[in-house]
Scaffold this active site. Structure first.
Site, PDB file in Angstrom:
ATOM      1  CE1 TYR A  58      39.990  36.236  41.083  1.00 36.79           C
ATOM      2  CE2 TYR A  58      40.019  34.727  42.950  1.00 36.79           C
ATOM      3  CZ  TYR A  58      40.303  35.961  42.405  1.00 36.79           C
ATOM      4  OH  TYR A  58      40.920  36.919  43.158  1.00 36.79           O
ATOM      5  CB  CYS A  92      37.832  56.430  38.900  1.00 41.22           C
ATOM      6  SG  CYS A  92      38.152  54.941  37.917  1.00 41.22           S
ATOM      7  CB  CYS A 107      33.168  58.824  38.950  1.00 43.84           C
ATOM      8  SG  CYS A 107      31.984  57.456  38.866  1.00 43.84           S
ATOM      9  CB  CYS A 133      34.972  51.033  40.727  1.00 36.21           C
ATOM     10  SG  CYS A 133      33.735  50.874  39.429  1.00 36.21           S
ATOM     11  CD  GLU A 179      43.571  35.672  45.242  1.00 41.70           C
ATOM     12  OE1 GLU A 179      42.328  35.558  45.124  1.00 41.70           O
ATOM     13  OE2 GLU A 179      44.152  36.765  45.140  1.00 41.70           O
ATOM     14  CB  CYS A 196      34.257  54.932  33.054  1.00 44.85           C
ATOM     15  SG  CYS A 196      32.970  53.940  33.844  1.00 44.85           S
ATOM     16  CG  ASP A 204      37.877  39.988  42.409  1.00 42.29           C
ATOM     17  OD1 ASP A 204      37.633  40.899  41.581  1.00 42.29           O
ATOM     18  OD2 ASP A 204      38.445  40.224  43.497  1.00 42.29           O
TER      19      ASP A 204
END
Length: 358
Positions: free
Chosen positions: A131, A211, A208, A201, A49, A217, A149
């Site tokens: 974060y 997804c 889409c 995305c 991270e 959405c 993020d």
């Protein structure tokens, strides 16, 4: 529409749909445990991270492999000399991360090599912001934490068609993310959101039709999902000018260690004329004598651009170079010096200009 009204509109199966998709399509990454399995090593989660902040997965993989080969545990990293860690980090950028990485490792080693398992405990460690603490708490320890993020920011902005431009929309985005984060499998959910943003995305031409969240959405319903997140107009970056100096003799080049605080702190580098984010360099060379131009390196930092002119020393007066200021480094091993990207570019330019092969 505020977050509370959106929360009521979010279908209950949203998290389940995303987790089902993640179970089938999760990216295989060297620091990641398989979906639904026991939590991964907190050291590997934390290290990845920190490395991934403002850096791509593709760029991080080789660095992560090398770090975990040389320092397989947080205790081993804590015992590493700072110069070695900084050199191993060279090329990843944002070098304050490397200094904080080592400081954090030493704090954790003093705790017996055990990371805190809560967000608050993790936030108390050097270099862990909101974060990173949330990501480690969720992924390594299964804590419910809101992990946002850049990928998650984009997914959430589109799910709720957040119209306010970044960065002002970030508090609302966080509230929306909180509203859809489940109590169970929070770590898998966070990584699923990251993977969705990275593979489906995407910033341009989101896929889409593939997804798992497309039915929920709001941005897709507008017909322009790629319009989100809305971004404020960028301000032009200031442009700075500086000089770097290549001073070589007997097959070695003079390298300095930059101050611990400031840009590229603690890194080996070519001597320069003091350029910074706030202003141009002085143009003054570290020693007197004959200099010739070796070209210019154009480099972009987060908040400014830099044109760095390279000058090559053709004199033979090295009296002004004190041992406390730097060291002679073998030119043939320049790739092992751990120079930050800017100075690595300048060094390559110097080698071409002088006809030397490293």
């Amino acid at each position: 529409m505020d977050a509370s009204s959106h929360k009521a509109a979010v279908p209950a199966p949203l998290a389940s749909a995303l987790l089902d998709w993640y179970d089938a399509h999760a990216r295989t990454l060297p620091w990641r445990a398989a979906p639904g399995t026991s939590a991964p090593d907190p050291y590997r989660v934390w290290l990845s991270e920190v490395m991934l902040q403002q850096t791509t997965v593709a760029a991080v993989k080789s660095y992560f492999a090398e770090f975990t080969r040389r320092w397989p545990t947080v205790t081993a990293l804590a015992e590493a000399p700072e110069g070695e860690v900084m050199a191993a980090w060279a090329g990843l950028g944002y070098y304050a991360r490397a200094r904080n990485l080592l400081a954090c490792a030493r704090v954790v080693a003093a705790r017996g090599g055990v990371f805190p398992d809560t967000e608050d405990g993790l936030r108390a460690l050097p270099g862990l912001g909101a974060y990173t603490a949330a990501a480690v708490a969720a992924i390594a320890f299964g804590r419910r934490a809101v992990v946002v993020d850049a990928n998650v920011e984009r997914v959430v902005s589109r799910l709720f068609a957040v119209a306010e431009p970044l960065p002002g929309s970030r508090p609302a985005i966080r509230r929306h993310a909180d509203a859809i984060t489940p109590e169970l499998r929070a770590g898998d959910f966070a990584q699923a959101m990251m993977d969705l943003g990275a593979t489906i995305c995407t910033p341009r031409s989101p896929r889409c039709l593939l997804c798992p969240l497309s039915a929920s959405c709001a941005a897709r319903k507008t017909g322009e999902p790629e319009r989100f997140p809305v971004k404020a107009a960028k301000k032009p970056k200031p442009q700075r000018n500086g000089r770097a100096f290549w001073i070589a003799r007997n097959g070695a080049v003079w390298l300095v260690r930059r101050p611990d605080k400031g840009m590229l702190g603690g890194m080996r580098a070519l001597p320069d004329d003091g350029w910074s984010a706030k202003g141009d360099g002085s143009g003054e060379a570290p020693v007197s004598g004959s200099w010739e131009p070796g070209g210019t390196v154009a480099h972009g930092f987060t908040h400014f651009g830099l044109d760095l002119d390279l000058l090559i020393y053709r004199g033979n007066d090295w009296a002004g170079l004190g041992a406390e200021q730097g060291e002679w480094w073998p030119v043939e091993r320049i790739d092992e010096a751990g120079l930050p990207t800017l100075f690595a570019k300048a060094a390559r330019l110097a080698l071409v200009s002088t006809g030397v092969e490293a």
